[in-house]
Design a protein around this motif. Structure first.
Motif, mmCIF file in Angstrom:
data_model
loop_
_atom_site.group_PDB
_atom_site.id
_atom_site.type_symbol
_atom_site.label_atom_id
_atom_site.label_comp_id
_atom_site.label_asym_id
_atom_site.label_seq_id
_atom_site.Cartn_x
_atom_site.Cartn_y
_atom_site.Cartn_z
ATOM 1 N N LEU B 388 9.096 6.672 -2.813
ATOM 2 C CA LEU B 388 7.860 7.261 -2.300
ATOM 3 C C LEU B 388 6.662 6.794 -3.118
ATOM 4 N N ALA B 389 6.863 6.724 -4.446
ATOM 5 C CA ALA B 389 5.757 6.286 -5.299
ATOM 6 C C ALA B 389 5.396 4.835 -4.969
ATOM 7 N N LEU B 390 6.436 4.007 -4.764
ATOM 8 C CA LEU B 390 6.159 2.605 -4.473
ATOM 9 C C LEU B 390 5.433 2.483 -3.142
ATOM 10 N N ALA B 391 5.844 3.283 -2.187
ATOM 11 C CA ALA B 391 5.217 3.168 -0.870
ATOM 12 C C ALA B 391 3.836 3.785 -0.860
ATOM 13 N N GLY B 392 3.521 4.542 -1.884
ATOM 14 C CA GLY B 392 2.177 5.115 -1.921
ATOM 15 C C GLY B 392 2.074 6.409 -1.131
ATOM 16 N N PHE B 393 3.113 7.178 -1.159
ATOM 17 C CA PHE B 393 3.090 8.473 -0.485
ATOM 18 C C PHE B 393 2.113 9.377 -1.215
ATOM 19 N N PRO B 394 1.391 10.179 -0.495
ATOM 20 C CA PRO B 394 0.354 10.973 -1.136
ATOM 21 C C PRO B 394 0.894 11.842 -2.255
ATOM 22 N N LEU B 395 0.111 11.955 -3.271
ATOM 23 C CA LEU B 395 0.339 12.773 -4.444
ATOM 24 C C LEU B 395 1.323 12.154 -5.430
ATOM 25 N N THR B 396 1.969 11.060 -5.096
ATOM 26 C CA THR B 396 2.735 10.382 -6.141
ATOM 27 C C THR B 396 1.782 9.507 -6.931
ATOM 28 N N SER B 397 2.255 9.046 -8.079
ATOM 29 C CA SER B 397 1.363 8.244 -8.932
ATOM 30 C C SER B 397 0.994 6.938 -8.250
ATOM 31 N N GLY B 398 1.979 6.377 -7.513
ATOM 32 C CA GLY B 398 1.700 5.112 -6.849
ATOM 33 C C GLY B 398 0.573 5.252 -5.845
ATOM 34 N N TYR B 399 0.490 6.436 -5.226
ATOM 35 C CA TYR B 399 -0.566 6.665 -4.243
ATOM 36 C C TYR B 399 -1.928 6.505 -4.910
ATOM 37 N N PHE B 400 -2.097 7.170 -6.042
ATOM 38 C CA PHE B 400 -3.416 7.133 -6.688
ATOM 39 C C PHE B 400 -3.803 5.722 -7.100
ATOM 40 N N SER B 401 -2.848 5.002 -7.712
ATOM 41 C CA SER B 401 -3.248 3.697 -8.236
ATOM 42 C C SER B 401 -3.393 2.682 -7.111
ATOM 43 N N LYS B 402 -2.428 2.685 -6.172
ATOM 44 C CA LYS B 402 -2.493 1.651 -5.133
ATOM 45 C C LYS B 402 -3.676 1.894 -4.216
ATOM 46 N N GLU B 403 -3.896 3.162 -3.854
ATOM 47 C CA GLU B 403 -5.030 3.481 -3.001
ATOM 48 C C GLU B 403 -6.310 3.020 -3.642
ATOM 49 N N ALA B 404 -6.455 3.274 -4.923
ATOM 50 C CA ALA B 404 -7.696 2.886 -5.598
ATOM 51 C C ALA B 404 -7.916 1.385 -5.488
ATOM 52 N N ILE B 405 -6.828 0.630 -5.648
ATOM 53 C CA ILE B 405 -6.983 -0.826 -5.582
ATOM 54 C C ILE B 405 -7.331 -1.257 -4.156
ATOM 55 N N ILE B 406 -6.647 -0.653 -3.195
ATOM 56 C CA ILE B 406 -6.909 -1.081 -1.811
ATOM 57 C C ILE B 406 -8.349 -0.761 -1.430
ATOM 58 N N LEU B 407 -8.814 0.407 -1.840
ATOM 59 C CA LEU B 407 -10.197 0.753 -1.545
ATOM 60 C C LEU B 407 -11.156 -0.208 -2.222
ATOM 61 N N SER B 408 -10.874 -0.499 -3.516
ATOM 62 C CA SER B 408 -11.792 -1.382 -4.233
ATOM 63 C C SER B 408 -11.801 -2.770 -3.625
ATOM 64 N N SER B 409 -10.669 -3.162 -3.033
ATOM 65 C CA SER B 409 -10.663 -4.519 -2.486
ATOM 66 C C SER B 409 -11.649 -4.640 -1.353
ATOM 67 N N TYR B 410 -12.018 -3.544 -0.767
ATOM 68 C CA TYR B 410 -13.023 -3.612 0.289
ATOM 69 C C TYR B 410 -14.411 -3.344 -0.246
ATOM 70 N N HIS B 411 -14.503 -2.342 -1.124
ATOM 71 C CA HIS B 411 -15.823 -1.855 -1.489
ATOM 72 C C HIS B 411 -16.432 -2.492 -2.713
ATOM 73 N N ALA B 412 -15.637 -3.051 -3.584
ATOM 74 C CA ALA B 412 -16.236 -3.594 -4.817
ATOM 75 C C ALA B 412 -17.070 -4.814 -4.488
ATOM 76 N N GLU B 413 -17.924 -5.230 -5.440
ATOM 77 C CA GLU B 413 -18.848 -6.305 -5.097
ATOM 78 C C GLU B 413 -18.120 -7.588 -4.783
ATOM 79 N N MET B 414 -16.986 -7.800 -5.462
ATOM 80 C CA MET B 414 -16.319 -9.069 -5.199
ATOM 81 C C MET B 414 -15.250 -8.920 -4.128
#
Lengths: 179, 622, 99
Positions: B388-414
């Motif tokens: 579940l953590a690897l898949a990024g299921f909500p509230l697991t640690s993987g969710y927080f870190s992977k989601e943050a990266i996926i979001l940044s890949s769209y929103h960050a300047e680069m």
């Protein structure tokens, strides 16, 4: 012209010349004879010629020493050994090595002849009293004062030679088989 | 206070030396105790370093360099035996020793039946020591020393089963690819020395912004060469082929090296040299591109493998791609956060898989597993949490870190849309393949009637539980990590919140899980039919895009041919011949000259006369 | 006569002796050639001591005679020993140091 000094000079030079030539011929005889006994005899003749030459050059003591020691003792020893061992008469042939040897020897002679034209390089002037020049007294005076070390070393050398010969000649060897 | 940081390095080293000398003569229990104890003490020492760092007054800077010994002190080159204790390195210390300790405890149980027990623990300690040298280095020189040592330790550990040919070949392959990276790093170090005059991190990073304009040729080259090293160590394209083969090593090795620590060295390198990378935006873009491409590449390959460890290995490659993506975009602390959570859940997955393999007596094929849910409840629960953590299921640690990266890949300047799209698709694939493995292994009927699986012993179960807790709770440490690492990176990473994108990602993740569940329910003939339909694609994926074959043809065969040629011609006929001839010619010449010695006296007399003639010639004519 | 004559005679006899040493095979004759060479040098020394009015030449010649005597004695003893063991009077056969 024909006064005594020139006659004396002339005779002096002729005698020296002839004795010199005899010495050279005798030395040739030494190396060219086929038998060792003849070579030894030629050598004795050569030494006597040299002794005479020594006399003509004001070295009486050394002339006597030459006859007594060299021609008298050393050559008699030689003759004894030749009589003991002998040696076959050998035939001389001319090989390549011999021609090289001759070439070198002739070159050597030529160079030495060249030195005759040069002359002495440094003047050594001694201060010997001409009256006693060449006598035993003069030689003794020189030998025991200026050349004392050489004299002592020469005597040591003779002692060593005597000891060496005794060591060498003491052992008897069983004769090896001929090859 | 910081001098105690040397203890972090010291204990694993003494553990390695002690175990390699005396390991065979002491009991297995003692070996395990020493092996784990050293790493445990290192972990405690890292905690001490952490507290030291937290209580450091702000005006003393971000971290401290502890110098042990001034090694080289030449006119224009200075090199000290020093370690750098700053938030980034302490962060890595904690991860390496913490996860390392847990894995050591696990190994006590896993390797219990292996006759080479002490050798394993000594190598593990060596690896921990090397990794610590790598992250603690205060200059590029010791970084490269640690880099090479880690490569050595991974070679020794991958090839641990030395009688297995495949294991030895895999170890060799891993080592050769690591060496390629080493070459890049060494050249980069030379260039850094040439530009900056020093190899010290602090001096280089202080001087860099003034010395180079962005995208300057020199800095581009330096960062690219360092990148070669990072890619080789972290198994990114194109130097990724060693990672799947490295699964030949024992499972704790895979967990430690290829999940938590060694492969993250590349990410650490970029984080450490972020000053240099910020001056080369082109390289950053390259990093992000390669990272995201590797992620999707590995994701596609992971979907068709049926060796349980290989699937997890491909997921490692994919998650590393995420970390590189984060580094390339510029959100360093998010990448490091994902590194931490990934260490937790990936180690957990590997150890749980190892538990399954151990229970089934070495079976690794998921087609032959099944129905282990009730027999091994603890393993099942922990594996599920990891998945579940690897898949990024909500509230697991993987969710927080992977989601943050996926979001940044769209929103960050680069970041841009393409990065986001690929990252999203990969997230879906990740969820799919890990749950495919989950369903195949744990649910349904048993497909392995011969084996008698049993739950793992306590030494193997406790680490699983511990890691599962971390995998669940680690996510909430996110803000703390950000704040902690902020001084190193200069600024806190910006956390984006975009409701739409988050929802899309959530849907994709759950969709992946659902697809896996569906695939599992579908009967076998339908699956066979699908395989036939997609046959060429399936083949391509199954054979890892034939990259291995391409490399073999392009690189390995020519190199072997050159090697053989050089040995035949250059070595045997060239060098050997020359050396032999030296001796031979001397003998020939001396044989020729020995004709001079005839042994006859008369010839020697002739020589004497000849010599006299020549000398007199000189005298007369000169 | 003069210095040139002495030099010529002396060098001729010396070269004859060297020739004899290289040409002959019989060790006794080789030894006698060595004696020839020594004698020629003696002659040269004594003549020059007369020309230069110094007795050093004569002393030197006396020492040379001593040395020659000692050498002849030892040398003949060696030749005797070789003859006793090998029954060879040919120097060329004594080439054990060949090569």
């Amino acid at each position: 012209m024909f006064d005594l000094t020139t006659i004396f000079e002339f005779t002096h030079n002729t005698v020296i010349f002839s004795i010199g030539i005899t010495a050279v011929l005798a030395s040739l005889g030494v190396i060219l004879c086929s038998s060792p006994i003849y070579s030894a005899l030629y050598l004795i003749g050569h030494m006597i010629c040299l002794a005479l030459l020594f006399l003509l050059y004001n070295a009486e003591f050394l002339a006597a020493v030459q006859i007594i020691v060299y021609a008298g003792a050393v050559m008699i020893l030689f003759l004894f050994i030749i009589a003991l061992l002998g040696g076959k008469k050998e035939i001389q042939e001319f090989t390549f090595e011999r021609s090289i040897a001759f070439a070198f020897i002739f070159t050597l002679m030529g160079e030495l002849y060249l030195s005759a034209t040069v002359g002495p390089t440094k003047q050594i002037v001694g201060n010997v009293n001409p009256e006693i020049f060449g006598t035993a007294k003069a030689i003794g005076l020189e030998l025991y004062s200026k050349h004392l070390v050489a004299f002592e070393l020469a005597s040591a050398l003779l002692l060593v030679a005597a000891v060496g010969v005794i060591c060498l000649a003491k052992f008897s060897f069983a004769p090896l088989k001929r090859r | 206070m910081f001098a105690s940081s040397w203890l972090i390095l010291l204990f694993p080293l003494t553990g390695f030396i002690f175990l390699s000398w005396y390991g065979k003569r002491i009991s297995k229990a003692f070996v395990g105790f020493i092996g784990c104890g050293t790493v445990g003490i290192s972990f405690l020492a890292s905690l001490v370093a952490l507290s030291d760092l937290l209580f450091l007054p702000a005006e003393e800077g971000v971290g401290k360099v502890e110098v042990l010994y001034q090694w080289v002190s030449a006119a224009n080159f200075k090199l000290d035996l020093a370690i750098l204790v700053d938030p980034l390195s302490v962060f890595m210390f904690l991860i390496v020793t913490g996860v390392g300790f847990v894995i050591h405890v696990y190994s006590i149980g896993y390797m219990q039946d292996d006759p080479e027990y002490s050798r394993f623990f000594s190598y593990l300690n060596l690896f921990i020591f090397s990794m610590l040298v790598l992250v603690a280095a205060a200059d590029f020189f010791f970084l490269i020393v640690g880099w090479a040592l880690v490569g050595l330790a991974s070679y020794l550990l991958i090839g641990f089963y030395k009688e297995k040919t495949s294991a030895v070949l895999a170890a060799r392959k891993a080592f050769v690819m690591n060496v390629i990276g080493d070459v890049g790093m060494v050249i980069a170090a030379f260039m850094i020395f040439e530009s900056f005059g020093t190899l010290n991190f602090i001096d280089v990073f202080d001087a860099a912004p003034e010395m180079f304009r962005p995208n300057d040729d020199q800095i581009l080259l330096i960062t690219l060469l360092l990148l070669v090293g990072a890619f080789a160590k972290s198994a990114q394209l194109p130097l990724h082929t060693w990672l799947p083969d490295a699964m030949e090593g024992p499972t704790p090795v895979s967990a430690l090296i290829h999940a938590a620590t060694m492969v993250t060295a590349g990410v650490y390198l970029i984080a450490r040299c972020h000053v240099l990378y910020e001056l080369a935006p082109f390289t950053m873009y390259l990093i992000a591109t390669v990272g995201v491409l590797t992620a999707i590449f590995a994701g596609t390959m992971g979907m068709v493998q049926y060796d349980i460890k290989r699937v997890i290995a491909y997921s490692t490659m994919s998650q590393l791609g995420y970390m590189f993506l984060a580094m390339g975009i510029g959100v360093y602390s998010l990448g490091m956060f994902h590194l931490m959570t990934h260490a937790f859940f990936k180690a957990l997955l590997f150890l749980a898989a190892g538990s399954v393999i151990h229970a089934l007596d070495g079976e690794q094929d998921i087609r032959k597993m099944g129905g282990l849910k009730n027999i091994m409840p603890l393993t099942h629960a922990t594996f599920l949490i990891g998945a579940l953590a690897l898949a990024g299921f909500p509230l697991t640690s993987g969710y927080f870190s992977k989601e943050a990266i996926i979001l940044s890949s769209y929103h960050a300047e680069m970041g841009n849309f393409v990065f986001w799209a690929i990252a999203l698709i990969t997230a879906g694939m990740t969820a799919f393949y890990i749950f495919r493995v989950y369903f195949a292994t744990f649910i349904g009927k048993t497909r392995s009637p011969d084996a008698h699986p049993h739950e793992s012993p306590l030494t193997m179960a406790l680490p699983l539980v511990f890691l599962a807790v971390l995998a669940l709770a680690g996510g909430f440490l996110g803000p703390l990590v950000d704040a902690f690492l902020a001084p190193v990176f200069g600024h806190e990473a910006h956390h984006f919140h975009d409701g739409i994108l988050e929802t899309i990602a959530l849907i994709v993740g759950i969709g992946g899980i659902a697809t896996a569940a569906l695939m599992y329910q579908v009967s076998k003939d339908r699956i066979e039919l699908m395989k036939e339909v997609f046959a060429p694609l399936y083949d391509l994926l199954f054979h890892k895009y034939y990259v291995d074959e391409i490399y073999d043809f392009l690189i390995v065969k020519p190199t072997k041919a050159i090697g053989t040629f050089m040995e035949e011609k250059a070595e045997k006929q060239g060098v050997d011949f020359a050396v032999d001839q030296v001796g031979f010619q001397v003998k020939e010449v001396s044989r020729g000259i020995s004709f001079w010695q005839t042994g006859r006296v008369r010839t020697y007399a002739l020589n004497m006369v000849a010599g006299m003639v020549i000398i007199l010639l000189f005298v007369v004519f000169m | 006569m003069g210095q040139e004559f002495v030099l010529l005679v002396s060098s001729t006899v010396f070269c004859v002796g060297a020739c004899g040493f290289i040409i002959r095979k019989n060790p006794l004759i080789m030894f006698m050639s060595v004696e020839l060479m020594l004698n020629s040098v003696n002659f040269l020394l004594i003549a020059y001591s007369s020309f230069l009015n110094s007795l050093d030449g004569q002393i030197f010649a006396l020492i040379i005679m001593t040395v020659a005597a000692a050498e002849v004695v030892v040398g003949l003893a060696i030749i005797l020993t070789i003859f006793r063991t090998r029954h060879e009077m040919d120097v060329d056969q004594i080439n054990a140091l060949k090569g």
